[in-house]
Design an enzyme around this catalytic site. Sequence first.
Site, PDB file in Angstrom:
ATOM      1  N   SER A   1       0.834  -1.202   0.000  1.00  0.00           N
ATOM      2  CA  SER A   1       0.000   0.000   0.000  1.00  0.00           C
ATOM      3  C   SER A   1       0.865   1.246   0.000  1.00  0.00           C
ATOM      4  CB  SER A   1      -0.894   0.005   1.242  1.00  0.00           C
ATOM      5  OG  SER A   1      -1.459   1.299   1.383  1.00  0.00           O
TER       6      SER A   1
ATOM      7  N   HIS B   1      -1.411  -1.250  -4.178  1.00  0.00           N
ATOM      8  CA  HIS B   1      -2.656  -0.844  -3.522  1.00  0.00           C
ATOM      9  C   HIS B   1      -2.655   0.674  -3.341  1.00  0.00           C
ATOM     10  CE1 HIS B   1      -6.134  -1.719  -0.875  1.00  0.00           C
ATOM     11  NE2 HIS B   1      -5.681  -0.736  -0.123  1.00  0.00           N
TER      12      HIS B   1
ATOM     13  N   ASP C   1      -4.802   3.840  -1.863  1.00  0.00           N
ATOM     14  CA  ASP C   1      -5.879   4.229  -0.951  1.00  0.00           C
ATOM     15  C   ASP C   1      -6.371   5.626  -1.287  1.00  0.00           C
ATOM     16  OD1 ASP C   1      -6.120   1.990   0.913  1.00  0.00           O
ATOM     17  OD2 ASP C   1      -4.045   2.454   1.417  1.00  0.00           O
TER      18      ASP C   1
ATOM     19  N   MET D   1      -8.762   8.546  -0.427  1.00  0.00           N
ATOM     20  CA  MET D   1      -9.536   9.048   0.726  1.00  0.00           C
ATOM     21  C   MET D   1      -9.979  10.479   0.449  1.00  0.00           C
ATOM     22  SD  MET D   1      -7.168   7.757   3.864  1.00  0.00           S
ATOM     23  CE  MET D   1      -6.467   6.105   3.932  1.00  0.00           C
TER      24      MET D   1
ATOM     25  N   HIS E   1      -8.527   1.332  -3.873  1.00  0.00           N
ATOM     26  CA  HIS E   1      -9.418   1.170  -2.719  1.00  0.00           C
ATOM     27  C   HIS E   1     -10.082   2.519  -2.476  1.00  0.00           C
ATOM     28  CE1 HIS E   1      -9.666   0.257   1.910  1.00  0.00           C
ATOM     29  NE2 HIS E   1     -10.849   0.370   1.349  1.00  0.00           N
TER      30      HIS E   1
ATOM     31  N   MET F   1     -12.136   4.983  -0.632  1.00  0.00           N
ATOM     32  CA  MET F   1     -12.725   5.338   0.666  1.00  0.00           C
ATOM     33  C   MET F   1     -13.300   6.735   0.504  1.00  0.00           C
ATOM     34  SD  MET F   1      -9.802   3.754   3.127  1.00  0.00           S
ATOM     35  CE  MET F   1      -8.590   3.726   1.823  1.00  0.00           C
TER      36      MET F   1
ATOM     37  N   MET G   1     -11.674  -5.127   5.611  1.00  0.00           N
ATOM     38  CA  MET G   1     -10.826  -4.204   6.379  1.00  0.00           C
ATOM     39  C   MET G   1     -10.518  -4.833   7.731  1.00  0.00           C
ATOM     40  SD  MET G   1     -10.193  -1.288   4.705  1.00  0.00           S
ATOM     41  CE  MET G   1      -9.213  -0.770   6.084  1.00  0.00           C
TER      42      MET G   1
ATOM     43  N   ASP H   1      -6.964  -6.097   4.431  1.00  0.00           N
ATOM     44  CA  ASP H   1      -6.326  -4.787   4.360  1.00  0.00           C
ATOM     45  C   ASP H   1      -6.266  -4.138   5.738  1.00  0.00           C
ATOM     46  OD1 ASP H   1      -5.354  -2.313   3.668  1.00  0.00           O
ATOM     47  OD2 ASP H   1      -7.125  -1.684   2.549  1.00  0.00           O
TER      48      ASP H   1
END
Length: 220
Positions: A9, A34, A36, A38, A67, A69, A137, A173
């Site tokens: 990640s 990966h 993330d 956000m 991913h 979020m 998660m 994750d």
Amino acid sequence: MNRIRIAPSLLAADFTRLAEAMAAVGEGGADLIHVDVMDGRFVPSMTFGPPMVEALRKATDLPLDIHLMIERPEDTLDRYLVGVQFVSVHVESTAHLHRCLERIRRAGAHAGGALNPGTPPSALSAVLPELDHVLVMSVNPGAGGQPFLESSYDKIRAVRELSGSRRLPVEVDGGVTLQNAARCVAAGAEILVAGTSVFGEPRPSEAVQKIREAAGRGAS
Ligand code: DX5
Ligand code: ZN
């Protein structure tokens, strides 16, 4: 059991040197990168947006695992579908999970449903045919470096049971380390996301190899 895939990640990498970070873990045999995303609303932090995802895609040949979020992913989803291979949407973030999964697939990517620690696997039961994988998660979303929640092993098992004969790959994750990787795999996880335990180490490429070795000890 399919081959275990390791997904470092970038959240734990040096944001000023992401191309180098991806090259290093590529040398170590990483299978996916990966990413993330956000938005400061679904989770308090903000990280990458669509222009960064596009830049990352150009900077590596490794598959990108996005991913999301973000609140209301349906509003901006298409801007992330830029030749990336995996996209996960949180079931808690949208009233239109089915539509999001369809759009991800239509763009040629693997569609994933992501579950917060407080969300039961059954939240995905109505969209099982639209899923290509499930992201469990194992910490609360929003930050790297948190300790692995022990309840996640049962959750991984429950997701495997829910998916039945489809045997959807489970991605785990949060808080994955050398110490718990084998147990995650033994519970049924096939994709291991690792941030701090890769980029927090002096040699991320070696860290990837070590996590893969540790994970292999959980494979039956
Ligand atoms: C947390 C992110 C994770 C995080 C994992 O919201 O979804 O991908 O980067 O980082 P570690 O491995 O440090 O828990
Ligand atoms: Zn993540």
